[in-house]
Design a protein around this motif. Sequence first.
Motif, PDB file in Angstrom:
ATOM      1  N   MET A  40       0.849  -1.186   0.000  1.00  0.00           N
ATOM      2  CA  MET A  40       0.000   0.000   0.000  1.00  0.00           C
ATOM      3  C   MET A  40       0.893   1.247   0.000  1.00  0.00           C
TER       4      MET A  40
ATOM      5  N   GLU B 266       2.917   4.638   5.821  1.00  0.00           N
ATOM      6  CA  GLU B 266       1.801   3.803   5.404  1.00  0.00           C
ATOM      7  C   GLU B 266       0.552   4.340   6.097  1.00  0.00           C
ATOM      8  N   PRO B 267      -0.605   4.340   5.405  1.00  0.00           N
ATOM      9  CA  PRO B 267      -1.835   4.860   6.031  1.00  0.00           C
ATOM     10  C   PRO B 267      -2.208   4.127   7.311  1.00  0.00           C
ATOM     11  N   ARG B 268      -1.818   2.877   7.433  1.00  0.00           N
ATOM     12  CA  ARG B 268      -2.228   2.127   8.622  1.00  0.00           C
ATOM     13  C   ARG B 268      -1.398   2.468   9.865  1.00  0.00           C
TER      14      ARG B 268
ATOM     15  N   GLU C 155      -2.845   0.087  22.899  1.00  0.00           N
ATOM     16  CA  GLU C 155      -3.072   0.205  21.445  1.00  0.00           C
ATOM     17  C   GLU C 155      -4.530   0.067  21.049  1.00  0.00           C
ATOM     18  N   HIS C 156      -5.465   0.195  21.973  1.00  0.00           N
ATOM     19  CA  HIS C 156      -6.857   0.256  21.531  1.00  0.00           C
ATOM     20  C   HIS C 156      -7.706   1.209  22.368  1.00  0.00           C
TER      21      HIS C 156
ATOM     22  N   CYS D  71      -3.197   6.563  19.719  1.00  0.00           N
ATOM     23  CA  CYS D  71      -3.297   5.211  19.138  1.00  0.00           C
ATOM     24  C   CYS D  71      -4.609   5.035  18.398  1.00  0.00           C
ATOM     25  N   LEU D  72      -5.549   5.984  18.551  1.00  0.00           N
ATOM     26  CA  LEU D  72      -6.869   5.837  17.940  1.00  0.00           C
ATOM     27  C   LEU D  72      -7.053   6.741  16.732  1.00  0.00           C
TER      28      LEU D  72
ATOM     29  N   PHE E 288      -4.982   7.637  12.727  1.00  0.00           N
ATOM     30  CA  PHE E 288      -3.862   7.330  11.848  1.00  0.00           C
ATOM     31  C   PHE E 288      -3.032   8.590  11.621  1.00  0.00           C
TER      32      PHE E 288
ATOM     33  N   GLN F 220      -4.094  11.162   9.212  1.00  0.00           N
ATOM     34  CA  GLN F 220      -5.210  12.033   9.595  1.00  0.00           C
ATOM     35  C   GLN F 220      -4.742  13.273  10.345  1.00  0.00           C
TER      36      GLN F 220
ATOM     37  N   MET G 198      -1.762  -4.662  18.925  1.00  0.00           N
ATOM     38  CA  MET G 198      -1.562  -5.107  17.550  1.00  0.00           C
ATOM     39  C   MET G 198      -1.712  -3.950  16.576  1.00  0.00           C
ATOM     40  N   LYS G 199      -1.330  -4.192  15.345  1.00  0.00           N
ATOM     41  CA  LYS G 199      -1.407  -3.141  14.321  1.00  0.00           C
ATOM     42  C   LYS G 199      -2.472  -3.508  13.289  1.00  0.00           C
ATOM     43  N   PRO G 200      -3.145  -2.481  12.750  1.00  0.00           N
ATOM     44  CA  PRO G 200      -4.138  -2.751  11.702  1.00  0.00           C
ATOM     45  C   PRO G 200      -3.476  -3.352  10.457  1.00  0.00           C
TER      46      PRO G 200
ATOM     47  N   ALA H 130      -3.015  -3.670   6.331  1.00  0.00           N
ATOM     48  CA  ALA H 130      -2.833  -2.569   5.374  1.00  0.00           C
ATOM     49  C   ALA H 130      -4.133  -2.259   4.634  1.00  0.00           C
ATOM     50  N   PHE H 131      -4.304  -0.984   4.316  1.00  0.00           N
ATOM     51  CA  PHE H 131      -5.472  -0.553   3.541  1.00  0.00           C
ATOM     52  C   PHE H 131      -5.082   0.644   2.691  1.00  0.00           C
TER      53      PHE H 131
ATOM     54  N   GLY I  71     -13.294   7.468  14.470  1.00  0.00           N
ATOM     55  CA  GLY I  71     -12.398   6.306  14.557  1.00  0.00           C
ATOM     56  C   GLY I  71     -12.256   5.697  15.940  1.00  0.00           C
ATOM     57  N   GLN I  72     -13.037   6.178  16.913  1.00  0.00           N
ATOM     58  CA  GLN I  72     -12.811   5.721  18.291  1.00  0.00           C
ATOM     59  C   GLN I  72     -13.320   4.305  18.536  1.00  0.00           C
TER      60      GLN I  72
ATOM     61  N   VAL J  26     -10.987   2.187  14.885  1.00  0.00           N
ATOM     62  CA  VAL J  26      -9.534   1.950  14.978  1.00  0.00           C
ATOM     63  C   VAL J  26      -9.210   0.806  15.954  1.00  0.00           C
ATOM     64  N   PRO J  27      -9.863   0.723  17.134  1.00  0.00           N
ATOM     65  CA  PRO J  27      -9.618  -0.457  17.971  1.00  0.00           C
ATOM     66  C   PRO J  27      -9.968  -1.767  17.265  1.00  0.00           C
TER      67      PRO J  27
ATOM     68  N   LEU K 285      -9.861  -2.377  14.111  1.00  0.00           N
ATOM     69  CA  LEU K 285      -8.802  -2.640  13.124  1.00  0.00           C
ATOM     70  C   LEU K 285      -7.517  -3.076  13.819  1.00  0.00           C
TER      71      LEU K 285
ATOM     72  N   LEU L 223      -7.154  -4.528  16.683  1.00  0.00           N
ATOM     73  CA  LEU L 223      -7.282  -5.876  17.250  1.00  0.00           C
ATOM     74  C   LEU L 223      -7.531  -6.918  16.164  1.00  0.00           C
TER      75      LEU L 223
ATOM     76  N   ASP M 151     -10.204  -2.929   3.003  1.00  0.00           N
ATOM     77  CA  ASP M 151      -9.319  -2.708   1.850  1.00  0.00           C
ATOM     78  C   ASP M 151      -9.187  -1.220   1.574  1.00  0.00           C
TER      79      ASP M 151
END
Lengths: 171, 290
Positions: free
Chosen positions: A1, A20-22, A43-44, A62-63, A65, A68, B1-3, B5-6, B34-35, B38-39, B41, B43, B49
Amino acid sequence: MSRRPVHVKINGVEREGYVEPRKTLVDFIREDLELTGTHVGCEHGVCGACTVLLDGEAVRSCLMFAVQAEGCEIRTIEGMAGPDGQLHPLQEAFRDNHSFQCGFCTPGFMMTAAALLEEGPLSEEDLRHELSGNLCRCTGYQSIVAGVMDAFGRSTPAAGQAADAATEAAR
Amino acid sequence: MKPSAFEYHLAVSTDEAVGLLAEHDGDAKVIAGGQSLVPLLALRLARVDHLVDINKVPDLQGITANGGLRIGAMTRHREAERSALVRRHAPLLADALTYIGHAAIRNRGTLGGSLAHADPAAELPATLLALDGQVEVRNSRGTRTVAAADLFTGFLTTSLEPDELLTAISLPAWRAGSGWSVQEFARRSGDFAISGAMTVLSTGADGRIDDARIALIGVAPTAVRASAAEQALIGGAPSEELWASVAEAAVADIEPPSDLHGSSAYRKKLTSTLVRRSLAESASRIGAAA
C-alpha cells in the motif's frame, strides 16, 4: 500500500514523514519523529498512555492514523518543559507530589492534565472523573490527583488567564 | 496489535465520499472519529481494503436548530456536549453525551459514527430511539431518511447499505416541560455501562402522564424501547409505586446477555432498578427548564 506524506507541527517544530496509512499517530510520533516520550500501552484506546494534544485537545494517539494528523499541531510530553529545561508547573507539581512511580503512564496523565489546566481548576471529585480515562498500575492514583490539584494552584499563563476570567465573571 | 494494510482515501465533499463508497462497493469503510473503528482494526477484529476518511468534509459538520435539531454526522461528541442548542433542544442527548468514554474519546468521536457503529451498549443509539429521531443517509444515487426504529437491525449492524453514508441526525422538537433522565451503571467511570436506561416523561394539564419514552442500553443485540412499559405509564399520575411497577414491566420481555461483568438475571434486576431511578428523576424534572 502506498505511503503518503504527513506534515505536522509538533512542539512548535515543523516535521514531516512518509508513512503507510495504517500507521497510527503514536507510532509515527515514536518511530518516525523519534519522540519516544509518548508511550504506547494498550493500542486500543483504553489505557490513555498515548494521550497527546492535537490542536489543543487531548486525544488518544493510538486511535487515529498519522495521515489524519496532516496539517495539525501536536503537543507531547517533550513540549512541556521550556527550551532552557525549565519544568512546566505541572511537571514541578508531579515531582513535588511523587505523582509517578514507574513513569510509564506519566506522559499520558501529564497531557490529559495539561488540557484540563487550560480550562481552569476543577474540584477533586471532578478531577478524579476526568483522570479516569488514564490507567496507572503503581500509584493508586492518590499522588497523581494530588499533583494535578497542586498544579491548579501554581501559576501558568493559561491558568492565570482562566482565573482572571473567573474573577471577572464573578464581579 | 497493528491494523492490516489498507488504501486511504481522504474525501473533501459528501459527493466524493459517496462516490468512493460506490467505486469500492462493499470493500470500503467510512472512518469518522475512529474511536470504535480503529480499535477493531488494531485488534484485527475487522479489516478493510479501502478507508474513506470524512473528517475534512465541511457539509457534515455543525448543529442547527430548525424547530428540532439537525446535527451533522461529523459533529464530535465534545462539540455537541458543549452546545447550548443541544442543551436547549435535546437535554436527554446533552446528558447522554457525558457518559460516552472519556474526554479524549469525545474529542474525536462523532455522533454519526457512533450511530453507524450501532453498539447496543452505547448511549447514542438509545438516545436516538428514545427521541424518535431519524438519520439522513446518502449514496451516489440519492438521499433517504431512516427512522431510529428502522436503523438498528442487530449487534453492530444497521440498515445502511455498504455504499451509503450517514450524513446527519434529525431530532424532533423537544416538548417544553418534559422531564428526562439518563441512568447507567458501570464498574469504572467512562466504561461501557453494564446496563442503562434513559427516559423522557411529559404530563398534560391534568398532571397525568401523556407521553413516555423508555430506552434500554446493553440488554439486547440493539438498543431497545420498552414499549409495553411506556404504554403502562400513559394516563398514570407520577408516583413511586408507578415507577416501581413500570420498572418491573420494562424488563419483563428482555433476555440480557451474561458475561464476566454480570449474569443475565443480574442485568435484568439492575436494569429494572435503573428504569425506576430514571423515571423518578425524569418526573422530578417535569416543568424544569432544560
